[in-house]
Design an enzyme around this catalytic site. Sequence first.
Site, PDB file in Angstrom:
ATOM      1  N   TRP A 103       0.829  -1.214   0.000  1.00 49.04           N
ATOM      2  CA  TRP A 103       0.000   0.000   0.000  1.00 49.04           C
ATOM      3  C   TRP A 103       0.860   1.259   0.000  1.00 49.04           C
ATOM      4  O   TRP A 103       0.510   2.247  -0.650  1.00 49.04           O
ATOM      5  CB  TRP A 103      -1.006  -0.034   1.162  1.00 49.04           C
ATOM      6  CG  TRP A 103      -1.841  -1.275   1.085  1.00 49.04           C
ATOM      7  CD1 TRP A 103      -1.824  -2.331   1.950  1.00 49.04           C
ATOM      8  CD2 TRP A 103      -2.752  -1.642   0.035  1.00 49.04           C
ATOM      9  NE1 TRP A 103      -2.671  -3.319   1.506  1.00 49.04           N
ATOM     10  CE2 TRP A 103      -3.255  -2.932   0.341  1.00 49.04           C
ATOM     11  CE3 TRP A 103      -3.198  -1.011  -1.131  1.00 49.04           C
ATOM     12  CZ2 TRP A 103      -4.170  -3.602  -0.473  1.00 49.04           C
ATOM     13  CZ3 TRP A 103      -4.112  -1.672  -1.945  1.00 49.04           C
ATOM     14  CH2 TRP A 103      -4.588  -2.944  -1.621  1.00 49.04           C
ATOM     15  N   ASP A 174      -1.594   6.686   6.441  1.00 48.51           N
ATOM     16  CA  ASP A 174      -2.711   5.835   6.040  1.00 48.51           C
ATOM     17  C   ASP A 174      -3.006   4.908   7.218  1.00 48.51           C
ATOM     18  O   ASP A 174      -2.243   3.988   7.491  1.00 48.51           O
ATOM     19  CB  ASP A 174      -2.299   5.039   4.797  1.00 48.51           C
ATOM     20  CG  ASP A 174      -3.370   4.048   4.363  1.00 48.51           C
ATOM     21  OD1 ASP A 174      -4.414   3.950   5.034  1.00 48.51           O
ATOM     22  OD2 ASP A 174      -3.160   3.371   3.335  1.00 48.51           O
ATOM     23  N   LYS A 198     -12.389  -1.609   7.723  1.00 51.33           N
ATOM     24  CA  LYS A 198     -11.765  -2.513   8.687  1.00 51.33           C
ATOM     25  C   LYS A 198     -12.341  -2.244  10.087  1.00 51.33           C
ATOM     26  O   LYS A 198     -13.053  -3.069  10.619  1.00 51.33           O
ATOM     27  CB  LYS A 198     -10.235  -2.330   8.704  1.00 51.33           C
ATOM     28  CG  LYS A 198      -9.539  -3.037   7.548  1.00 51.33           C
ATOM     29  CD  LYS A 198      -9.459  -2.218   6.298  1.00 51.33           C
ATOM     30  CE  LYS A 198      -8.293  -2.527   5.419  1.00 51.33           C
ATOM     31  NZ  LYS A 198      -8.446  -3.612   4.462  1.00 51.33           N
TER      32      LYS A 198
END
Lengths: 363, 363
Positions: A103, A174, A198
Amino acid sequence: MTQQVVNFNAGPAGLPRPVLERAQAEFLDFAGTGISVMEHSHRGKAYEKVHFEAIALTKELLGVPDTHAVLFVQGGASQCFATVPMNFLLPEQSADYVITGTWSKKALSEAKLIGQTKVAGTGDVEGNFIKIPKQSELKLDANAAYCHITSNNTIAGTQWHNFPNTGSVKLVADLSSDIMWKKIDVSKFGLIYAGAQKNIGPSGVTMVIVDKAWAAAASQKIPVIFRYQTHIENDSLYNTPPTFGIYMAKLVLDHLKETGGLDGAEKRNREKGRILYGAIDGSGGFYKCPVETDARSLMNVVFRLPSEALEEQFVKESEKLGMIGLKGHRSVGGCRASIYNAVTVEGVKQLADFMGEFARKNG
Amino acid sequence: MTQQVVNFNAGPAGLPRPVLERAQAEFLDFAGTGISVMEHSHRGKAYEKVHFEAIALTKELLGVPDTHAVLFVQGGASQCFATVPMNFLLPEQSADYVITGTWSKKALSEAKLIGQTKVAGTGDVEGNFIKIPKQSELKLDANAAYCHITSNNTIAGTQWHNFPNTGSVKLVADLSSDIMWKKIDVSKFGLIYAGAQKNIGPSGVTMVIVDKAWAAAASQKIPVIFRYQTHIENDSLYNTPPTFGIYMAKLVLDHLKETGGLDGAEKRNREKGRILYGAIDGSGGFYKCPVETDARSLMNVVFRLPSEALEEQFVKESEKLGMIGLKGHRSVGGCRASIYNAVTVEGVKQLADFMGEFARKNG
């Protein structure tokens, strides 16, 4: 009756059962209005109450200072990979990126299309992202537009347990996969972004927490819809927000508050990690976690078995027992248990028991 | 028990009751999996089935040709205002915009931040957007990168009943508020975009239908997440999609198919328009629709009463009878009944009856 499922999906992930039950109960008639919350205008009183409560709960739980704004936008973390540099990486500047997995690399790759970047550190050890760089290992640019990190790496199974000190350079993080797992000092960040799917709610909602003064000074040349300042000025009601997703997030935050807030969440999450890493470390080498001990994630626990055949069998047998989502990410293989906030200590114990039994039978 | 509500909201709007009931029934246990559809991984079989069925249903209902792809993205029409020119308006080019109201103006304003634009026509008559320009009134640039229109104008209450002929120039249309109200010839469009929250589902999902060859030839300099080509190549699974919203859209499209497809929808929508415009035109001047007759929208019926005081009273009394959302947009005032697909003929008859009664009492 369907078997009780323990959901170890990496995201979209499980949601607290009481939250889902409440959403179901009021699905056709929200707050006595006779219609579903998703049928309400985003400019009407019924939805606005939900919207502003979701913002207020986020501020309360995380202790967001007045210098920062809480936003709900669309597009997920993947869109923030682009909108962060669009807003904050001006032509004459360079931005620092610490690369700790897939990511981070994606975030860097989008930023490169916008402006200049430098890699300020890496979690790569001989081709595998098994560590988090130490402060002393970072090569920080004192003039960087910002420094970007990925706080938890869902695929690699690593997590920053101490955020880096970037001095006067804004820290951008992030937090998609570990926001709300415990309290953090929001004042240390220029901007935090997190896809909801999440720890916060369903996919389709992105939480952004941003330094208001910084957002006000960002680029005015980019489309209005992509300026964080636009969403600050309009309380995330510039255009139609994903109302049902924000409503679900609000219920999740309510539930988090009712169950001890972030201190309660941290206690449960540490206990879950202790149980699961304990099962790995106590298996006499049957299970191996490839990650350096101090970088182990408390959100995504990755582990290998002695062979791929056993890994496949492990996943198959666990599914039969109602434990789903234990297959590792397709890019790295192995096994992975994502144990976000909604996974209970009981659920993790059930997995640890199964792991012990499986090792005894196949070790 | 709560009173039966008739929802005339402009968007987010009402959804078909059977769709909401089905979603509620399977909210905690989707397709016998023991978990909610929103708890499923977007890369798992259970969700993928929903995802590809939503795409297939869209293709089937609209008769989308093989030259075009159906995408689900995030950000609403407001984001497409920016991503359309980012993809398709190259530095040496100019794009045509036909301005028929607030949303066209916003689309133009974002495009101006990207490149050169021309206004190819307007629906403005002395400061009010009460018409749709005729083909002969358009000043089309034969070399334009594309020509952009807003097919239905929610605030002004106007609608394109015959799409313009733009020759070899790609036609781009914002169909947010009238997609799926009837069949259209998709092959005539380079790109169609539509926020879901009127005729398709909850807010947070944007449907895009795009000419594949055109998308493949679009700018490669913009962030990967904003390229339509990215979403074509990944079947709208490049990043985590708004899974629950797409699931709801799939249920709405199922319902549309079961109730006669788009021919059935058109028949009902024309009947609803006939009833409501009939109530206005037959009121002896008590109700007035400011829009030119051939530009009247069959999605958003705007009308004025003899005074603002009566308009206020009208809205108040209608609400008491369970008819919500009849206040006109804050920028233009007056009244507005949004009669998207989910509003039934019966609901519109109820409003028309009330309008007749209110006019008799107050006329």
